[in-house]
Design an enzyme around this catalytic site. Structure first.
Site, PDB file in Angstrom:
ATOM      1  N   MET A 121     116.250  18.070  90.119  1.00  0.00           N
ATOM      2  CA  MET A 121     116.517  16.825  89.396  1.00  0.00           C
ATOM      3  C   MET A 121     116.062  15.623  90.221  1.00  0.00           C
ATOM      4  O   MET A 121     114.932  15.586  90.660  1.00  0.00           O
ATOM      5  CB  MET A 121     117.963  16.778  88.950  1.00  0.00           C
ATOM      6  CG  MET A 121     118.112  17.893  87.893  1.00  0.00           C
ATOM      7  SD  MET A 121     119.741  18.307  87.383  1.00  0.00           S
ATOM      8  CE  MET A 121     119.465  20.062  87.116  1.00  0.00           C
ATOM      9  N   SER A 122     116.949  14.668  90.491  1.00  0.00           N
ATOM     10  CA  SER A 122     116.436  13.428  91.091  1.00  0.00           C
ATOM     11  C   SER A 122     115.977  13.553  92.541  1.00  0.00           C
ATOM     12  O   SER A 122     115.393  12.604  93.077  1.00  0.00           O
ATOM     13  CB  SER A 122     117.460  12.310  90.952  1.00  0.00           C
ATOM     14  OG  SER A 122     117.577  11.959  89.589  1.00  0.00           O
ATOM     15  N   VAL A 123     116.211  14.696  93.160  1.00  0.00           N
ATOM     16  CA  VAL A 123     115.550  14.933  94.458  1.00  0.00           C
ATOM     17  C   VAL A 123     114.033  14.869  94.264  1.00  0.00           C
ATOM     18  O   VAL A 123     113.289  14.486  95.173  1.00  0.00           O
ATOM     19  CB  VAL A 123     116.000  16.285  95.060  1.00  0.00           C
ATOM     20  CG1 VAL A 123     115.142  16.686  96.246  1.00  0.00           C
ATOM     21  CG2 VAL A 123     117.474  16.227  95.447  1.00  0.00           C
ATOM     22  N   LYS A 136     112.453  12.676  92.659  1.00  0.00           N
ATOM     23  CA  LYS A 136     111.996  11.299  92.867  1.00  0.00           C
ATOM     24  C   LYS A 136     111.597  11.061  94.318  1.00  0.00           C
ATOM     25  O   LYS A 136     110.607  10.389  94.608  1.00  0.00           O
ATOM     26  CB  LYS A 136     113.108  10.309  92.496  1.00  0.00           C
ATOM     27  CG  LYS A 136     113.498  10.296  91.041  1.00  0.00           C
ATOM     28  CD  LYS A 136     114.655   9.314  90.812  1.00  0.00           C
ATOM     29  CE  LYS A 136     114.984   9.107  89.345  1.00  0.00           C
ATOM     30  NZ  LYS A 136     115.536  10.290  88.671  1.00  0.00           N
TER      31      LYS A 136
END
Lengths: 430, 430
Positions: free
Chosen positions: B146-148, B150
């Protein structure tokens, strides 16, 4: 609707377009499919609208199925790959042979383009002597094997038979009670393995009511139309298959048999074909890449055509079989399973299927057995994918391809004699 | 419709159910999700009907995204993985710490279950000192970061900046002219990298009209409803993003920035984030598994949340950063890129975002920088995924998780102090 009709059946076959561009003109890199951020509209390939299956876009799609649909991993494990030794030969490209049916001799190199070859590796005595890539395939990519998948599903079945986990004389509904009222129910596992079941399963792609389209619609992972009443998974489809003819009388090449075998394997082993292929083979052959299966909407691997793998890993599988299931001094799979494939099935049963180019062949455990003077046998995918094992010549050929015609009759004339000519050449000049 | 609304936004966040079962009660293996051929109806997880996103089914889904939707490979290459040396310590499970906000001290081992940890690896001085798996994750699986994601997209941006391929002072529309009329057009690349753009992008998952749902609908690979008029890909969505506030004045955590950065990177480098991540990092860190991105209907990798990877490979990435971009005596990525992340961004800009639990932190190149006495910085995913790098303690923690609450405020109290306590422990007793 078109998407549902085209759909996953295209993993096993595709109607031939009228006048397809040749290998060079249809080269995916040259055409620039899916290049750019975003790709130009006329070079964008989608799953849902069926554009992935149009030739020549198809030549990109066969090396990128995971980007189009959900897939399940066939893990290679985490160790170092087992290197394939290499001694490349320069005398192969110029090898000449006469295509089946006669005509002027052509060279090996010419045959590759004629057959829209995306990648080919030749092993001789376990060493890579030849390796080429084209199309959208690289040595780090995975390519759809289509019906070569069936042979791997059949091999898993043969392994379970050799180990005693699966009794070939048992009825299919012994393992899968849900198939009792389908045509598969009273077939034996052996009949399933050799595709001598009497089932109704038309693979006439020109007929929109052919069973293969219902099979594809059932297996398509996309949502069904609101008014859809049919089966919603491979397993649900298999339960609807009706009888046609009697079991055990003739070979009939029907994809549904492989999916039914996949179900039997899952019940007998407690593992899906994806898990079992990983456990028994992919993590034991020194594979350098994970492979994968496409899946239906409930995660069922498509045992009849959904396997995708790297070219050299396909060759590794062939080399394992050539060595009777042994690798590096270890018996990876029972020799009896490999021997049973090599011996082949009933030529009389096979003859009834009427393959004009494959006279004298047989089909055993979902492998095509040539019964030629070298005892060669092979796995065959509908766009020219092949894993060809020639025990006498100590040769394995792995080939991936994206021929515009969905049917091996289109590529057999310029591939089968090439394989045999190369085998004789390697025996004569080892 | 539910499927479209839920969809890929769930890779970044998920509304919290009322009273979720705890880690043991929600254990996917115990519940038997997707076990059987076919799985029981009540244990079948599908993408199209949105059931994959319901907790606790979600705990299976986060380790199986490729089985639910199309994905693109991030190749590790074909060589042998680089082994991580190992000296496991038995003194970590009993380590006690006080959660953020006070209360009774708990142990490290207790914190893992409280945070629905699916896997955790701790490296100290480059050696694995601790490793655990739970949930549906194994050492041979890939888990949604998920936002890792980014932070990896931001790292690629920082690398291109350090190499001079990307000018952080340039306007976004210099690289992506199609964004000229969107709110991104006149932002600088630096503002994108640090998420100080002034864009309207509500991530209020409770509001069905929130921008995040339109983003998700655009990126969902499934066919759109017949009456759908909105954007049909991530890129199309980005062109519709409107201004809110002014660029460069405050940190605002908005996923669309990462996707816009992904587009800038693709244009500046000529490679998608998936290709670039493979070329620059995955095939150079000695990864033991391929990673993958989920993709939209035209094959665009989801740069804001679609990366999936193995736990130890995540740890390898952390170790590369801890060593300033060096590995095995080679500078893999420019040290300047790593140093720029470590230094952090503007604390004043960050303060305006009002994170009560992250006082004194900053955000730089899509990394969260603690500015604590160890100079720790981290990548954070919304269900508790984390890559935590503590330079002073020579420690890297990679954690994958499937917390029912979509928001790090739910797991920070029992994870952040655990990380820091372990850092101090390892420094005190190396």
């Amino acid at each position: 609707m078109r998407s549902l009709l085209l759909s996953l059946a295209l993993l096993t076959a595709l109607p031939a377009p009228a006048a397809p561009p040749d290998a060079e003109a249809s080269d995916p890199a040259r055409l620039g499919w899916m290049k750019g951020a975003p790709p130009p509209a006329e070079r964008t390939i989608r799953f849902a609208d069926g554009s992935y299956a149009d030739f020549p876009a198809w030549r990109w799609s066969v090396s990128h199925f995971r980007e189009l649909m959900p897939t399940v991993q066939v893990s290679r494990g985490l160790g170092a790959p087992r290197a394939l030794p290499r001694t490349e030969r320069r005398d192969i490209d110029g090898l000449r042979f006469t295509p089946l049916g006669g005509g002027e001799p052509i060279t090996w190199a010419q045959s590759l383009a004629l057959n829209y070859t995306d990648g080919i590796v030749v092993l001789h005595r376990g060493r890579i002597v030849y390796e080429r890539y084209a199309g959208a395939l690289t040595e780090e990519g995975q390519h759809g094997l289509m019906s070569v998948t069936k042979s791997f599903t059949g091999l898993l079945g043969a392994v379970l038979v050799a180990e005693g986990t699966l009794d070939p004389a048992r009825r299919v509904d012994h393992y899968v009670p849900e198939l009792a009222s389908s045509a598969f129910g009273d077939a034996t596992v052996r009949q399933l393995l050799d595709m001598t079941t009497g089932i109704r399963f038309s693979e006439d792609y020109a007929d929109p009511k052919a069973d293969v389209w219902q099979h594809a619609q059932a297996g398509n992972p996309l949502p069904k139309p609101a008014d859809y009443q049919g089966p919603r998974s491979y397993f649900e489809f298999l339960r609807t298959v009706q009888a046609q003819g009697r079991h055990g009388e003739a070979f009939g090449y029907k994809t549904a048999n492989s999916d039914a075998l996949g179900w039997v394997i899952a019940r007998a082993s407690g593992q899906s074909v994806a898990e079992l292929l990983s456990q028994r083979l992919w993590r034991r052959i020194g594979a350098e890449q994970d492979a994968y299966f496409t899946v239906d909407s409930i995660g069922t691997p498509f045992a009849g055509g959904g396997l995708n793998a790297g070219l050299r890993d396909l060759a590794r599988m062939g080399e394992l079989l050539r060595n009777g299931g042994r690798l590096g001094g270890q018996q990876i799979i029972p020799r009896a399973a490999v021997d049973d494939i090599r011996r082949g099935g009933s030529k009389a049963d096979f003859e009834k299927a009427g393959y004009a180019l494959l006279r004298g062949w047989s089909y055993r455990n979902m492998w095509w057995v040539t019964h030629n003077e070298h005892g060669a046998y092979m796995a065959r995918g509908v766009h020219g994918q092949a894993l060809y094992i020639d025990p006498k010549a100590e040769m394995v050929i792995a080939r991936l391809a994206s021929h515009p015609t969905a049917g091996n009759a289109a590529n057999d004339p310029t591939s089968l004699p090439a394989y045999h000519a190369l085998a004789r050449h390697l025996m004569a000049r080892p």
